[in-house]
Write an enzyme that holds these catalytic residues in place. Structure first.
Site, PDB file in Angstrom:
ATOM      1  N   CYS A   1       0.724  -1.035  -0.083  1.00  0.00           N
ATOM      2  CA  CYS A   1      -0.067   0.274   0.359  1.00  0.00           C
ATOM      3  C   CYS A   1       0.911   1.264   0.438  1.00  0.00           C
ATOM      4  CB  CYS A   1      -0.800  -0.229   1.298  1.00  0.00           C
ATOM      5  SG  CYS A   1      -2.242  -0.863   1.341  1.00  0.00           S
ATOM      6  N   SER A   2       2.130   1.360   0.914  1.00  0.00           N
ATOM      7  CA  SER A   2       2.862   3.025   0.893  1.00  0.00           C
ATOM      8  C   SER A   2       3.507   2.958  -0.093  1.00  0.00           C
ATOM      9  CB  SER A   2       3.490   1.549   1.749  1.00  0.00           C
ATOM     10  OG  SER A   2       3.221   1.937   3.109  1.00  0.00           O
TER      11      SER A   2
END
Lengths: 165, 182
Positions: A55-56
């Site tokens: 996600c990051s």
């Protein structure tokens, strides 16, 4: 890459569907609704969780591409089931400048509406929606959860909106 | 299932005149890397790429393109521009190697030091960095990567197709050898 041969990804709302409106917290004392962005394209990014590695990376890439999205006058909105304080800390830590909406209470309700909730995990799919200025879904995509879908699909969808306009 | 599917292929073909290239133009395999000088995974891939280059020698053409994710790596853009500033003086690969061998030292004064170490025209180098003379080139690389489906770094393409497997030495070498034999 993880094995994607056995996956049970959700089918997102197909193109042509009217995007369901919603209102979610974007800060501890503010909310945003989809309707507020009528008149401009919206990129909805459902992602499983703040702080997870994929996600990051995915959101960092989108942050990098904000100027490209702005060329289409498009608004980028991230959505996960995390609470607003997690979102704030995450955005600050990762230098993310676009809204992260908290689909927190009732948990995952917007993800369910968009058919991208993963009940078994209690999080959403990694899903992308491009919604046009009239609030119609023009493109939707569910990525295997462990795989960063990148941004080429979003840019293609935004371009096809312009071509069709 | 998704409603749209496509293959991730290199959107901008390798250009001998523009790209940074090691190896002969007629090599049977071309490996393109989109990389970020501050990314630890790219740092880990750096010696592996060297190793496959040594193994395949003239059988491999290697191309490096910039993909700095500054949101996560605040020095990556300036480092990429430093490599391009060295390229403007014909010394891209030396700078590329120095940057990967010193990933934790990418401050302006470090970059200046590498330019000195390579015997570059340091005044011109500093000026290029201060003016961001090579920022458009770096962005061009970045966008070509985005359009090719780069979703993180490093991302590799083997003869134009995205390598979605691991890039440990054995896996990467085997993939390159398969492409050479195809």
């Amino acid at each position: 890459m993880p094995d994607t041969s056995v996956d049970h990804r959700a089918a997102p709302l197909p193109p042509g569907t009217e995007a369901p409106d919603f209102r979610l917290p974007s800060t501890p004392d503010q909310t945003l609704s989809l309707m507020e962005f009528r008149g401009q394209p919206v990129i909805l990014v459902f992602y499983p969780e703040d702080w997870s590695p994929v996600c990051s990376d995915q959101l960092a890439l989108y942050q990098e591409l904000l100027p490209e999205f702005q060329k289409f006058n498009a608004e980028l909105l991230g959505i996960s089931v995390d609470g607003i304080w997690s979102h704030l800390a995450f955005a600050k830590d990762r230098n993310l400048e676009f809204p992260l909406l908290a689909d927190f209470e009732p948990k995952g309700e917007v993800a369910r509406t968009y058919q991208v909730y993963r009940a078994a995990d209690g999080t959403s799919e990694r899903a992308l929606y491009v919604i046009d200025a009239d609030g119609i879904v023009r493109w939707s995509y569910v990525s295997p959860v462990g795989i960063n879908p990148g941004a080429d699909g979003i840019l293609r969808a935004l371009e096809s909106l312009e071509d069709g306009a | 299932m998704s409603t749209t599917q496509w293959e991730s292929v290199l959107a901008v073909p390798v250009d001998e005149a523009r790209d940074h290239i090691q190896g002969p133009p007629d090599a049977p395999v071309t490996l393109v890397e989109y990389g970020d000088y501050q990314c630890p995974y790219c740092g880990a891939a750096y010696p592996i790429v060297k190793e496959v280059q040594a193994r395949l020698a003239d059988g491999l053409r290697f191309v490096f393109r910039n993909f700095p994710i500054t949101t996560a790596h605040p020095r990556a853009e300036q480092a990429a521009e430093a490599a391009e500033a060295a390229a403007a003086q014909g010394r891209f690969w030396e700078m590329h190697d120095l940057l990967y061998e010193n990933q934790k030292r990418l401050r302006d004064e470090d970059l200046h030091g590498y330019a000195e170490q390579l015997g570059l025209d340091v005044e011109r180098f500093d000026h290029d960095l201060a003016e961001h003379a090579h920022a458009p080139r770096v962005r061009e690389d970045f966008m070509s990567g985005v359009r090719s489906g780069v979703n993180g770094t490093p991302t590799f393409y083997i003869n134009g197709a995205r390598h979605d497997d691991s890039y440990d030495f054995e896996t990467l070498l085997a993939a390159l050898q398969r492409a050479a034999a195809a």
